[in-house]
Design a protein around this motif. Structure first.
Motif, short mmCIF file in Angstrom:
data_model
loop_
_atom_site.label_atom_id
_atom_site.label_comp_id
_atom_site.label_asym_id
_atom_site.label_seq_id
_atom_site.Cartn_x
_atom_site.Cartn_y
_atom_site.Cartn_z
N SER A 1 1.23 -1.73 -0.17
CA SER A 1 0.46 -0.03 -0.03
C SER A 1 1.38 0.94 0.04
CB SER A 1 -1.06 0.18 0.85
OG SER A 1 -1.60 -0.85 1.27
N LEU A 2 0.86 2.36 -0.98
CA LEU A 2 1.16 3.67 -1.44
C LEU A 2 0.66 4.25 -1.73
CD1 LEU A 2 3.75 4.98 -1.21
CD2 LEU A 2 4.41 4.15 -3.63
N SER A 3 0.87 5.54 -0.66
CA SER A 3 -0.55 6.68 -1.21
C SER A 3 0.68 8.42 -1.57
CB SER A 3 -1.05 7.38 -0.36
OG SER A 3 -2.04 8.21 -0.23
N VAL A 4 0.73 8.86 -2.88
CA VAL A 4 1.62 9.75 -3.83
C VAL A 4 0.86 10.76 -3.49
CG1 VAL A 4 3.59 10.41 -5.02
CG2 VAL A 4 2.73 7.34 -4.42
N GLU A 5 1.35 11.93 -2.98
CA GLU A 5 0.70 13.09 -3.38
C GLU A 5 0.37 13.81 -5.26
OE1 GLU A 5 -1.98 14.32 -1.73
OE2 GLU A 5 -2.39 12.10 -0.09
N PRO A 6 -0.05 14.71 -5.29
CA PRO A 6 -0.50 14.94 -6.95
C PRO A 6 1.21 16.36 -6.48
CG PRO A 6 -2.57 15.27 -6.02
CD PRO A 6 -1.45 14.73 -4.76
N GLY A 7 1.68 16.49 -7.14
CA GLY A 7 3.21 17.12 -7.66
C GLY A 7 4.27 16.81 -6.61
N HIS A 8 4.20 15.62 -6.04
CA HIS A 8 5.09 15.13 -4.98
C HIS A 8 6.01 13.89 -6.17
CE1 HIS A 8 3.97 15.40 -0.89
NE2 HIS A 8 4.51 16.56 -1.85
N THR A 9 7.60 14.49 -5.90
CA THR A 9 8.79 13.64 -6.68
C THR A 9 8.74 11.90 -5.47
OG1 THR A 9 9.72 15.38 -7.63
CG2 THR A 9 11.03 13.57 -7.31
N VAL A 10 8.64 10.92 -5.95
CA VAL A 10 8.72 9.63 -4.88
C VAL A 10 10.00 9.23 -5.73
CG1 VAL A 10 7.77 7.35 -4.68
CG2 VAL A 10 6.47 9.15 -5.12
N ALA A 11 10.63 8.44 -4.91
CA ALA A 11 12.50 8.21 -5.56
C ALA A 11 12.25 6.33 -4.83
CB ALA A 11 13.48 8.39 -4.99
N ILE A 12 12.34 5.63 -6.11
CA ILE A 12 12.39 4.05 -5.15
C ILE A 12 13.40 3.57 -5.66
CG2 ILE A 12 10.84 2.06 -6.41
CD1 ILE A 12 9.05 3.94 -7.24
N VAL A 13 14.20 3.23 -4.80
CA VAL A 13 15.57 2.45 -4.59
C VAL A 13 15.37 1.37 -3.74
CG1 VAL A 13 16.84 4.48 -4.15
CG2 VAL A 13 16.41 3.52 -1.98
N GLY A 14 16.50 0.50 -3.95
CA GLY A 14 16.30 -1.39 -3.33
C GLY A 14 17.60 -1.81 -4.70
#
Length: 670
Positions: free
Chosen positions: A446-459
């Motif tokens: 589950s994940l929620s991303v707000e408008p205009g936000h930058t989400v970085a995904i690492v792993g």
């Protein structure tokens, strides 16, 4: 609108998360490359039966029923005129023979008296022959009548040839239209296939089915419809004429038919598997060649030329063996048919001669029958000799039908929904996914991303980073839960609508043959030159393009070999600028550019991301350090989330990744 990297261009290699990465096509050897465990992998589906595939191929010509009916009618006319010719020529022979006998008979006698005189002198055989022709004692050959008969025959043959010519033209029209529809269906099918299909098929194999196999089907239909139909009509027409002339000799000729069919079936059953293997191996060889050409640089860098050549030699040998066996086995049919035809010819000639000698047949009828026996055996031989062609064509049809019957991606919703407000709010709600049934990858995420936000995904590799983006783009469908965009389930939206709101910039670029300007505006539609130049300047494309002799009109090939990796990457970034997407996906988008250019691109990206929801998959610290939210994934789950500084202070998984991968990458740039 989504860029071509994320739509329609399917993957050929596995992504870093263990799943296939869409559009990672160019610049690396594909599956089946040197040393690959699945080198030359072929589909394992069982091929359809010869009869089933043949009937299906014929059903594909239903739209050409009217043209086919006219072509069949012309074929009947052509064959009818051609089979009547020998009978009329037989009449000419009787005229000549009757003239010869009349010249040798005493003048002043009637025909019956001349025959009786021959019998009285003990020439019974000659008398029997004289009864089979009309003659007038004392008169020679009537060349005028013979000439008229020959002119009639000539006219018949000319008309027959004209009808056959027209029939051939119509047949070509039928075949080419059918091949056109088949290619169209294949192209449409490829657009509807799920990404998973392309993960399991080498590109060369798919290309072979959509090009080589369809071309082979076209050639088979062309020869089959033009020759096979005429041959079958000829067999029927000639058989009727032979029965009219002599039922006994017709029976002798017909006896050879079941023998011919039996020989054809026996040999054909042995040849068909070899034709299937031939075209299957052709696809395997094409796949290997295409992959080696695409990744030729890596093949040389890693010194795998010998291994690649050895694999090519193996495939080439397999193709040679399969093609040789297929052609040799099927090639036995024609000499076998010729032998049977020659036996039939000898029997007809001997028995016909005896019947002329006995007075039960005229010489002209025997001559016509011998011609008919040749006409009868010749189409049978042609039909039999076409067995290899038909088997080859049906083998190709099976492979194309296998593509057309492949399971498609889930259908679009009957009543698609569209977000009322497009702001870019993305939510993953208890999402589960796996590529293989027995290998779970993402479970209850589950994940929620707000408008205009930058989400970085690492792993780490195999964590599920790229899979997350694949699910967002609906390259794959979730197995559980749902993903929403601005409150609407993306499964309730059309893929076109969803991807039109998304722009992607991937590590591996995709360019097509054309000008730089055409590549920049690809997928955007009509766009002004000023807007294109604005995007080019913002992404620093304009600087290097101005140095080229032809500027934006510079032609680049499909591989972009006349541009550097960084320049190609900048063009794809400029392309994303023009799409003005709601959601932006950057998958290692700056990995192909130098540090200075990266800094410039990051500034441009900051402007591009303004007001847009962005997902960034990257290893470089400069790409993710300013993200609003950093997600750390391991084994398909989010184990940490937060901003850069907070995650470092936490000393968890992100801190370990930072220490292992990013510490040396920190470069302060004002």
């Amino acid at each position: 609108m989504s860029t071509p990297e994320n739509n329609g261009k399917k993957p050929e290699k596995n992504g870093e998360d263990g799943g296939p990465t869409p559009a990672r096509i160019k610049g690396a050897p594909q599956r089946g490359g040197p040393g690959g465990p699945m080198a030359g992998a072929m589909p394992t589906e069982k091929a359809m039966h010869f009869k089933e595939s043949s009937l299906r191929l014929l059903r594909m010509m239903r739209p050409e029923r009217a043209t086919a009916s006219l072509a069949l009618l012309l074929g009947v006319v052509s064959v009818t005129l051609s089979v009547v010719g020998p009978k009329i020529l037989g009449h000419a022979t009787n005229l000549i023979f009757g003239g010869v006998i009349g010249k040798l008979s005493p003048a002043g006698l009637t025909r019956d008296e001349a025959i009786a005189t021959a019998r009285a002198t003990g020439n019974d055989t000659i008398a029997d022959v004289m009864t089979t022709v009309d003659f007038t004692p004392g008169q020679g050959i009537d060349f005028g009548e013979v000439g008229r008969v020959l002119l009639i025959v000539l006219a018949l043959f000319v008309l027959s040839s004209a009808a056959m010519l027209w029939q051939g033209r119509l047949t070509t029209t039928i075949v080419q239209r059918t091949a056109y529809r088949l290619r169209e269906q294949a192209e449409t099918k490829l657009a509807r296939l799920p990404l998973g299909y392309f993960d399991k098929q080498p590109r060369g194999e798919i290309l072979s089915r959509t090009t080589n196999d369809i071309d082979n089907i076209s050639q088979t239909l062309q020869q089959a419809l033009s020759q096979l139909v005429i041959s079958l009509l000829t067999i029927v027409g000639v058989l009727l004429m032979m029965i009219l002339i002599s039922p006994l000799l017709a029976l002798i000729a017909v006896i050879t038919v079941p023998v011919s069919l039996w020989v054809t079936v026996i040999i054909g059953k042995r040849a068909q598997p070899q034709f299937l293997k031939q075209w299957g191996t052709t696809g395997k060889l094409n796949g290997h060649i295409e992959e080696m050409f695409t990744g030729h640089a890596l093949v040389k860098v890693f010194g795998r030329q010998k291994e690649a050549s050895a694999t090519f030699a193996e495939h080439n040998e397999d193709l040679f063996q399969a093609a040789f066996k297929a052609q040799f086995i099927s090639g036995i049919i024609q000499p076998a048919m010729m032998f049977i035809g020659n036996v039939n010819y000898v029997l007809v000639a001997v028995i016909g001669g005896l019947r002329v000698a006995s007075g039960t047949m005229s010489l002209g009828d025997v001559q016509a029958f011998i011609q008919y026996s040749r006409q009868f055996s010749q189409p049978i031989t042609q039909v039999a000799s076409m067995a290899n062609l038909l088997q080859s064509g049906v083998a190709s049809a099976e492979r194309v039908f296998d593509l057309l019957d492949s399971e498609e991606q889930s259908p679009e919703p009957a009543e698609p929904l569209t977000p009322a407000d497009t702001v870019g709010r993305v939510a993953f709600e208890h999402v589960s996914f796996r590529y293989e049934e027995d290998k779970p990858l993402i479970d209850d995420l589950s994940l929620s991303v707000e408008p205009g936000h930058t989400v970085a995904i690492v792993g780490p590799t195999g964590a599920g980073k790229t899979t997350l983006v694949n699910l967002l783009m609906r390259f794959y469908e979730v197995r559980g839960g749902r993903i929403t965009l601005d409150g609407v389930d993306i499964a309730a939206m059309t893929r076109e609508d969803l991807r039109a709101r998304t722009g992607m910039v991937l590590q591996d670029t995709w360019l097509f043959g054309g000008t730089i300007a055409q590549n920049i505006v690809y997928g955007v539609g009509e766009v002004s030159e000023e807007r294109m130049l604005e995007a080019a300047r913002a992404t620093h494309v304009d600087h290097f393009v101005r140095t080229l002799p032809d500027g934006y009109d510079t032609i680049i090939d499909e591989e972009g070999s006349n541009l550097s990796a960084g320049e190609k990457q900048l063009i794809t970034i400029a392309r994303a600028f023009l799409t003005e997407p709601t959601i932006l996906v950057l998958d290692e988008a700056t990995s192909s550019v130098d540090t200075r250019t990266e800094v410039l691109i990051q500034r441009a990206m900051t402007e591009l991301r303004s007001g847009r929801t962005s997902f960034v998959i990257a290893h470089r610290l400069s790409t993710i350090r300013d993200a609003d939210l950093i997600l750390v994934m391991e084994n398909g789950s989010i184990v940490e989330q937060g901003d850069h500084e907070g995650l470092l202070e936490a000393g968890g998984a992100y801190a370990r990744l930072y220490a292992a991968q990013f510490a040396e990458a920190v470069v302060g740039v004002d």
